[in-house]
Design a protein around this motif. Structure first.
Motif, short mmCIF file in Angstrom:
data_model
loop_
_atom_site.label_atom_id
_atom_site.label_comp_id
_atom_site.label_asym_id
_atom_site.label_seq_id
_atom_site.Cartn_x
_atom_site.Cartn_y
_atom_site.Cartn_z
N TYR A 193 0.85 -1.19 0.00
CA TYR A 193 0.00 0.00 0.00
C TYR A 193 0.89 1.24 0.00
O TYR A 193 1.79 1.37 0.82
N LYS A 194 0.59 2.16 -0.94
CA LYS A 194 1.33 3.42 -0.96
C LYS A 194 0.34 4.55 -1.20
O LYS A 194 -0.58 4.43 -2.01
N ASN A 195 0.54 5.66 -0.49
CA ASN A 195 -0.28 6.83 -0.72
C ASN A 195 0.58 8.01 -1.16
O ASN A 195 1.81 7.99 -1.03
N TYR A 196 -0.10 9.02 -1.69
CA TYR A 196 0.60 10.13 -2.33
C TYR A 196 -0.12 11.43 -2.01
O TYR A 196 -1.34 11.44 -1.79
N PRO A 197 0.59 12.57 -2.02
CA PRO A 197 -0.04 13.86 -1.73
C PRO A 197 -0.83 14.36 -2.94
O PRO A 197 -0.43 15.29 -3.64
N MET A 198 -1.99 13.71 -3.19
CA MET A 198 -2.79 14.05 -4.36
C MET A 198 -4.26 13.86 -4.03
O MET A 198 -4.62 13.29 -2.99
N GLU A 199 -5.12 14.33 -4.95
CA GLU A 199 -6.56 14.10 -4.82
C GLU A 199 -6.92 12.86 -5.64
O GLU A 199 -6.24 11.85 -5.54
N HIS A 200 -7.98 12.92 -6.45
CA HIS A 200 -8.41 11.76 -7.23
C HIS A 200 -7.70 11.82 -8.58
O HIS A 200 -8.28 12.26 -9.58
N ALA A 201 -6.46 11.39 -8.58
CA ALA A 201 -5.60 11.58 -9.76
C ALA A 201 -4.47 10.56 -9.73
O ALA A 201 -4.51 9.59 -8.98
N VAL A 202 -3.48 10.79 -10.58
CA VAL A 202 -2.27 9.96 -10.60
C VAL A 202 -1.07 10.87 -10.37
O VAL A 202 -0.91 11.89 -11.05
N HIS A 203 -0.25 10.51 -9.41
CA HIS A 203 0.90 11.32 -9.00
C HIS A 203 2.15 10.87 -9.75
O HIS A 203 2.29 9.67 -10.05
N PRO A 204 3.09 11.79 -10.07
CA PRO A 204 4.33 11.37 -10.73
C PRO A 204 5.07 10.27 -9.99
O PRO A 204 5.62 9.35 -10.61
N ALA A 205 5.10 10.34 -8.67
CA ALA A 205 5.77 9.28 -7.90
C ALA A 205 5.03 7.95 -8.05
O ALA A 205 5.63 6.88 -8.02
N GLU A 206 3.71 8.03 -8.22
CA GLU A 206 2.91 6.82 -8.42
C GLU A 206 3.26 6.17 -9.75
O GLU A 206 3.33 4.93 -9.84
N ILE A 207 3.44 6.98 -10.78
CA ILE A 207 3.82 6.43 -12.09
C ILE A 207 5.13 5.66 -11.98
O ILE A 207 5.28 4.57 -12.55
N LYS A 208 6.06 6.20 -11.23
CA LYS A 208 7.33 5.50 -11.02
C LYS A 208 7.11 4.17 -10.30
O LYS A 208 7.69 3.14 -10.66
N ASP A 209 6.22 4.17 -9.28
CA ASP A 209 5.94 2.95 -8.53
C ASP A 209 5.20 1.93 -9.39
O ASP A 209 5.40 0.71 -9.23
N ILE A 210 4.33 2.39 -10.29
CA ILE A 210 3.65 1.49 -11.23
C ILE A 210 4.69 0.80 -12.11
O ILE A 210 4.63 -0.41 -12.34
N SER A 211 5.64 1.57 -12.60
CA SER A 211 6.70 1.02 -13.44
C SER A 211 7.49 -0.04 -12.68
O SER A 211 7.77 -1.13 -13.22
N ILE A 212 7.82 0.25 -11.43
CA ILE A 212 8.59 -0.70 -10.62
C ILE A 212 7.79 -2.00 -10.43
O ILE A 212 8.34 -3.11 -10.55
#
Length: 219
Positions: A193-212
């Protein structure tokens, strides 16, 4: 066979893996297409990205307006009141896409399901109940709508799962993502589980984690 219409992006002419990625309410299959190059995947990952379009149906919470939706939402409670049969029908439609990939030579264990918001609820149902082992599940800014009724198939009882959520999400509050995490753990899964400082969207750090995550389960 009638298949959902899809946007398809391939990272190689000889793909050996697939990612089926479901959009959220009111969006369409084009929504996440621009993320593919942002993932910066290595050249040896030969993936077919499939972005289905949900059918357009009346949605109760939006005054009955017709829009792309995987199922009708009747009330925006924390447990979400929704049309259960429509969600299952959408899950079946996604399964036909999985089966098509298998028929085209992709092993089920090389297929990842991903879903954002409403699409994530369908992805939970589809991935966990599917009778062939798949590679992984990514649940983004979503909730586990069918946790009370789902029958987890033994072939996916150890499925790698990554849950992503925004800390400031006003549409699907993070509490709902945390509830999904607990439900998964109750079923015996060990999701990340990872959370990000965002609303209902996709965060740049999340894109990196998706890639990983994709590199981890498809390498």
């Amino acid at each position: 066979m009638n298949y959902l219409p899809c946007e398809i992006i391939e990272t190689d002419n000889d793909v050996d893996a697939s990612v089926i990625w479901l959009h959220g309410l009111g969006a369409n299959g084009h929504d996440f297409v621009p993320i593919v190059p942002e993932l910066q995947l290595p050249d040896d990952l030969k993936i077919r990205f499939i972005f289905p379009h949900a059918p357009s149906i009346p949605v109760t919470i939006n005054g009955g307006m017709t829009m792309p939706a995987w199922y009708d939402i009747l009330a925006m409670t924390t447990e979400r009141e929704f049309n259960h049969d429509q969600l299952l029908d959408s899950s079946k439609a996604v399964i036909t896409l999985i089966e098509r990939e298998i028929e085209q030579g992709i092993e089920s264990s090389r297929i990842v399901l991903a879903g954002f918001s409403q699409g994530g609820a369908v992805a939970y149902q589809t991935a966990l109940a599917y009778d062939k082992p798949i590679a992984g599940l990514m649940a983004m800014s979503t909730y586990f709508a069918t946790h009370q009724t789902i029958k987890v198939h033994p072939n996916n009882s150890k499925l790698p799962i990554h849950v992503f959520h925004g800390q400031h999400d006003p549409v699907v509050p993070e509490m709902m993502g945390q509830q999904a995490l607990k439900y998964l753990q109750d079923f015996g899964f060990q999701p990340v589980y990872k959370n990000y400082p965002m609303e209902h969207a996709v965060h740049p750090a999340e894109i990196k984690d998706i890639s990983i995550f994709l590199q981890k389960v498809l390498s």
